[in-house]
Design a protein around this motif. Sequence first.
Motif, PDB file in Angstrom:
ATOM      1  N   ARG A 215      47.430  30.880  42.902  1.00 34.42           N
ATOM      2  CA  ARG A 215      48.115  31.949  42.162  1.00 34.42           C
ATOM      3  C   ARG A 215      49.042  32.735  43.084  1.00 34.42           C
ATOM      4  O   ARG A 215      50.198  33.032  42.733  1.00 34.42           O
ATOM      5  CB  ARG A 215      47.085  32.881  41.519  1.00 34.42           C
ATOM      6  CG  ARG A 215      47.706  34.108  40.870  1.00 34.42           C
ATOM      7  CD  ARG A 215      46.651  35.059  40.325  1.00 34.42           C
ATOM      8  NE  ARG A 215      45.690  35.482  41.317  1.00 34.42           N
ATOM      9  CZ  ARG A 215      45.932  36.404  42.257  1.00 34.42           C
ATOM     10  NH1 ARG A 215      47.124  36.980  42.332  1.00 34.42           N
ATOM     11  NH2 ARG A 215      44.988  36.735  43.117  1.00 34.42           N
ATOM     12  N   ILE A 216      48.557  33.080  44.259  1.00 27.36           N
ATOM     13  CA  ILE A 216      49.389  33.820  45.210  1.00 27.36           C
ATOM     14  C   ILE A 216      50.625  33.018  45.584  1.00 27.36           C
ATOM     15  O   ILE A 216      51.741  33.560  45.656  1.00 27.36           O
ATOM     16  CB  ILE A 216      48.571  34.185  46.464  1.00 27.36           C
ATOM     17  CG1 ILE A 216      47.460  35.167  46.105  1.00 27.36           C
ATOM     18  CG2 ILE A 216      49.469  34.763  47.557  1.00 27.36           C
ATOM     19  CD1 ILE A 216      46.452  35.396  47.223  1.00 27.36           C
ATOM     20  N   THR A 218      52.223  30.884  43.827  1.00 24.78           N
ATOM     21  CA  THR A 218      53.174  30.952  42.716  1.00 24.78           C
ATOM     22  C   THR A 218      53.924  32.281  42.734  1.00 24.78           C
ATOM     23  O   THR A 218      55.142  32.332  42.510  1.00 24.78           O
ATOM     24  CB  THR A 218      52.448  30.779  41.378  1.00 24.78           C
ATOM     25  OG1 THR A 218      51.798  29.501  41.359  1.00 24.78           O
ATOM     26  CG2 THR A 218      53.413  30.852  40.213  1.00 24.78           C
ATOM     27  N   GLU A 219      53.214  33.362  43.034  1.00 21.51           N
ATOM     28  CA  GLU A 219      53.821  34.687  43.020  1.00 21.51           C
ATOM     29  C   GLU A 219      54.849  34.880  44.140  1.00 21.51           C
ATOM     30  O   GLU A 219      55.738  35.724  44.020  1.00 21.51           O
ATOM     31  CB  GLU A 219      52.735  35.761  43.118  1.00 21.51           C
ATOM     32  CG  GLU A 219      51.856  35.826  41.869  1.00 21.51           C
ATOM     33  CD  GLU A 219      50.730  36.833  42.011  1.00 21.51           C
ATOM     34  OE1 GLU A 219      50.616  37.451  43.094  1.00 21.51           O
ATOM     35  OE2 GLU A 219      49.960  37.006  41.042  1.00 21.51           O
ATOM     36  N   VAL A 220      54.744  34.090  45.215  1.00 22.20           N
ATOM     37  CA  VAL A 220      55.692  34.260  46.323  1.00 22.20           C
ATOM     38  C   VAL A 220      56.739  33.144  46.389  1.00 22.20           C
ATOM     39  O   VAL A 220      57.515  33.088  47.342  1.00 22.20           O
ATOM     40  CB  VAL A 220      54.957  34.376  47.686  1.00 22.20           C
ATOM     41  CG1 VAL A 220      54.101  35.617  47.729  1.00 22.20           C
ATOM     42  CG2 VAL A 220      54.140  33.126  47.994  1.00 22.20           C
ATOM     43  N   PRO A 316      52.194  39.998  47.462  1.00 19.40           N
ATOM     44  CA  PRO A 316      50.992  39.442  46.828  1.00 19.40           C
ATOM     45  C   PRO A 316      49.999  38.810  47.796  1.00 19.40           C
ATOM     46  O   PRO A 316      48.852  38.557  47.421  1.00 19.40           O
ATOM     47  CB  PRO A 316      51.569  38.375  45.883  1.00 19.40           C
ATOM     48  CG  PRO A 316      52.978  38.798  45.631  1.00 19.40           C
ATOM     49  CD  PRO A 316      53.427  39.391  46.921  1.00 19.40           C
ATOM     50  N   THR A 319      45.419  40.895  49.552  1.00 17.52           N
ATOM     51  CA  THR A 319      44.540  41.008  48.380  1.00 17.52           C
ATOM     52  C   THR A 319      43.468  42.078  48.531  1.00 17.52           C
ATOM     53  O   THR A 319      42.927  42.552  47.532  1.00 17.52           O
ATOM     54  CB  THR A 319      43.843  39.670  48.088  1.00 17.52           C
ATOM     55  OG1 THR A 319      43.102  39.264  49.251  1.00 17.52           O
ATOM     56  CG2 THR A 319      44.869  38.595  47.727  1.00 17.52           C
TER      57      THR A 319
END
Length: 347
Positions: A215-216, A218-220, A316, A319
């Motif tokens: 997920r991280i 994808t966010e970056v 992101p 965490t």
Amino acid sequence: MSTLSPRTTTAVVAHGAGDVRVEEVALRAPEPHEAVVTVAYGGICGSDLHYWKHGAVGESVLRAPMVLGHEVVGTVLRAASDGSGPAAGTRVAVHPARHEPTDVRFPEDRPNLSPGVRYLGSAARFPHTEGAFAREVVLPAAMLRTLPGHVDLRVAALAEPAAVAWHAVSRAGDVRGKRVLVVGSGPIGALAVAVAHRAGAAEIVAVDLHDTPRRIATEVGAARTLHAGDTEAVAAVDADVVIESSGNHRGLASALRGATRGGTVVMVGLLPQGDQPVQIAHAISRELHLTGSFRFNDEIDDVIAALGEGSLAVTPVVTHCFPAADALEAFAVAADASVSGKVLLAF
């Protein structure tokens, strides 16, 4: 006790395998070329976790208690008395390498390869090089890098690991318009995704065993992600450039399979000492370019400039943030890749 020169400071100290303590340590008086820095945040690195779990990182074995930490940011409390480096009140990141003379050959333009390097929080030599997980630290002014005033210190705490990722991506050459595969999407892998995205990669595919790092990624900047267990899908990526950041032989095997013929595989994940079971014949028959990537040189300056511009998306990746007093809990969370990215200690 003077607020400018306290005799002790609170620090995170490794005493041996399974024995990390938050305790008071002596704060030595600075030499003329050294500054006193009040640390705001420190990022927990894999090496810190190894010293905590095993009392060693590879062949670097603890022989005495050592303050951990090399990913730190803070504010200059007292500037170097010789006039070098930033003034008091300046917000800074820290370049954790110090270079000492050596008779061993290495490329002069690649000082990261010098065996004369001392790195903060490293037991590679004895006496050990103390780290910077402390409320105040004394550091050579040459290690300090001024931060743009608008960059949040929590984000700036990623400058050192992002420099590792920047160096790794640069080892592949120009990635503009290329398909990039990142194997292992922990903090360094995620930061490699961010760096490759900024550098203009056409498509970035990130691989990991766990949902959180995917997920991280994808966010970056990753266009898509794959489960590390889906080896056929990883092999089908057919990437021009692969960044291997998992640090295990299965990840390296996936990196070799996921590279296109004539492609480049950058190995930044540090595998354990000793022989590794890798199908190297695959690299030979496909004429893959295999290159190592170790730490960084001046790329931290590029990272800081990019953070100042807002062109490097790294937020992101952080965490969790724990008070330094809760360092043991923070280390446990950082060691669980299924729930965490970069874990910070707040001093």
